[in-house]
Enzyme design. Structure first.
Site, PDB file in Angstrom:
ATOM      1  CE1 TYR A 290      -9.057  -3.210   0.700  1.00  0.00           C
ATOM      2  CE2 TYR A 290      -8.365  -1.068  -0.095  1.00  0.00           C
ATOM      3  CZ  TYR A 290      -8.076  -2.261   0.537  1.00  0.00           C
ATOM      4  OH  TYR A 290      -6.806  -2.501   1.015  1.00  0.00           O
TER       5      TYR A 290
ATOM      6  CE  LYS B  62      -3.917  -2.149   2.491  1.00  0.00           C
ATOM      7  NZ  LYS B  62      -4.773  -2.033   3.717  1.00  0.00           N
TER       8      LYS B  62
ATOM      9  CD  GLU C 198      -8.518  -9.117  -3.755  1.00  0.00           C
ATOM     10  OE1 GLU C 198      -7.357  -9.528  -3.533  1.00  0.00           O
ATOM     11  OE2 GLU C 198      -9.314  -8.808  -2.854  1.00  0.00           O
TER      12      GLU C 198
ATOM     13  CG  HIS D 275      -5.110  -6.184  -0.460  1.00  0.00           C
ATOM     14  ND1 HIS D 275      -6.324  -6.322   0.168  1.00  0.00           N
ATOM     15  CD2 HIS D 275      -5.141  -7.005  -1.546  1.00  0.00           C
ATOM     16  CE1 HIS D 275      -7.072  -7.184  -0.526  1.00  0.00           C
ATOM     17  NE2 HIS D 275      -6.383  -7.605  -1.565  1.00  0.00           N
TER      18      HIS D 275
ATOM     19  CG  ASN E 122      -3.400  -2.509   7.074  1.00  0.00           C
ATOM     20  OD1 ASN E 122      -3.250  -2.020   5.948  1.00  0.00           O
ATOM     21  ND2 ASN E 122      -4.467  -3.201   7.409  1.00  0.00           N
TER      22      ASN E 122
HETATM   23  P1  IDP Z   1      -7.436  -7.173   5.520  1.00  0.00           P
HETATM   24  O1  IDP Z   1      -6.673  -6.093   4.787  1.00  0.00           O
HETATM   25  O2  IDP Z   1      -6.650  -7.684   6.695  1.00  0.00           O
HETATM   26  O3  IDP Z   1      -7.945  -8.258   4.624  1.00  0.00           O
HETATM   27  P2  IDP Z   1     -10.186  -6.201   5.629  1.00  0.00           P
HETATM   28  O4  IDP Z   1     -11.143  -6.532   6.703  1.00  0.00           O
HETATM   29  O5  IDP Z   1     -10.395  -6.820   4.293  1.00  0.00           O
HETATM   30  O6  IDP Z   1      -8.716  -6.469   6.193  1.00  0.00           O
HETATM   31  O7  IDP Z   1     -10.197  -4.607   5.479  1.00  0.00           O
HETATM   32  C1  IDP Z   1      -9.579  -3.984   4.377  1.00  0.00           C
HETATM   33  C2  IDP Z   1      -8.781  -2.810   4.889  1.00  0.00           C
HETATM   34  O8  IDP Z   1      -9.689  -1.856   5.469  1.00  0.00           O
HETATM   35  C3  IDP Z   1      -7.793  -3.130   6.012  1.00  0.00           C
HETATM   36  O9  IDP Z   1      -6.540  -3.605   5.539  1.00  0.00           O
HETATM   37  C4  IDP Z   1      -7.658  -1.788   6.678  1.00  0.00           C
HETATM   38  O10 IDP Z   1      -6.817  -0.935   5.910  1.00  0.00           O
HETATM   39  C5  IDP Z   1      -9.086  -1.259   6.609  1.00  0.00           C
HETATM   40  N1  IDP Z   1      -9.890  -1.619   7.790  1.00  0.00           N
HETATM   41  C6  IDP Z   1     -10.498  -2.800   8.028  1.00  0.00           C
HETATM   42  N2  IDP Z   1     -11.166  -2.788   9.197  1.00  0.00           N
HETATM   43  C7  IDP Z   1     -10.979  -1.544   9.711  1.00  0.00           C
HETATM   44  C8  IDP Z   1     -11.440  -0.904  10.921  1.00  0.00           C
HETATM   45  O11 IDP Z   1     -12.151  -1.476  11.748  1.00  0.00           O
HETATM   46  N3  IDP Z   1     -11.026   0.387  11.110  1.00  0.00           N
HETATM   47  C9  IDP Z   1     -10.236   1.036  10.214  1.00  0.00           C
HETATM   48  N4  IDP Z   1      -9.796   0.472   9.070  1.00  0.00           N
HETATM   49  C10 IDP Z   1     -10.163  -0.804   8.821  1.00  0.00           C
HETATM   50 MG    MG Z   2      -9.351  -8.084   3.078  1.00  0.00          MG
END
Ligand code: IDP
Ligand code: MG
Length: 159
Positions: free
Chosen positions: A50, A10, A137, A126, A123
């Site tokens: 997303y 990212k 994807e 992805h 974070n």
């Molecule tokens: P992942 O990236 O670990 O698969 P997902 O649940 O698919 O997590 O969420 C996609 C992205 O959305 C996450 O990587 C993060 O950047 C953001 N995200 C997910 N849940 C939250 C939250 O509760 N608060 C803020 N950002 C979130």
């Molecule tokens: Mg995800």
């Protein structure tokens, strides 16, 4: 059982100059890079990628982060690569991600802090979470001609 999965380093990972270190982890584990490019996505593309999260409260922060600079998009290939890559990436919230994972080793911020500051969570990476999402994807991010079949030194141990 050989799978392909999509990872995105990212914009926060690219801007922190961690692309090489992150990719090295997957190469060290024996996974093969079969597609790779740098892309700066716009809001429409972010919504396609997303789509599952567009209605969620954190989406505006997520969209701001994913569109703030270019990402490095990579297709990795390996034995049961989808689950292995997810394990190496670690939990979504950096604060909760185990040491030894990419998010655990290179990030630390909590949802609580990000929400308080009105920021998206940074974070770093992805990774596709299932065979279905990996297929979808990879098709979204790559043309067929951008994905390559070739041998690495690891193949001698796989076949
Ligand atoms: P992942 O990236 O670990 O698969 P997902 O649940 O698919 O997590 O969420 C996609 C992205 O959305 C996450 O990587 C993060 O950047 C953001 N995200 C997910 N849940 C939250 C939250 O509760 N608060 C803020 N950002 C979130
Ligand atoms: Mg995800």
């Amino acid at each position: 059982m050989i799978q392909r999965t999509l990872i995105l380093i990212k914009p926060d990972g690219v801007q922190r100059c961690l692309s090489g270190k992150i990719l090295a982890r997957f190469e060290d584990a024996g996974m093969k890079i079969v597609g790779m490019k740098m892309v700066w996505v716009d809001k429409d593309f972010a919504k396609e990628h997303y789509y599952e999260h567009v209605e969620k409260s954190f989406y505006s922060g997520l969209e701001a982060v994913i569109t703030m600079g270019p990402v490095v998009a990579v297709v990795l290939e390996g034995v049961e690569a989808i689950a292995k890559v997810r394990k190496m990436v670690g939990s979504t919230e950096p604060k909760s991600a185990e040491p030894g994972t990419i998010r655990g080793d290179y990030a630390h911020v909590s949802y609580g802090y990000a929400d308080q500051e009105g920021l998206g969570i940074k974070n770093l990476i992805h990774a596709s979470d299932s065979e279905k999402s990996a297929k979808k994807e990879i098709e979204l991010w790559f043309d067929q001609k951008e994905i390559h079949s070739y041998k690495t030194v690891h193949d001698v141990h796989l076949y």
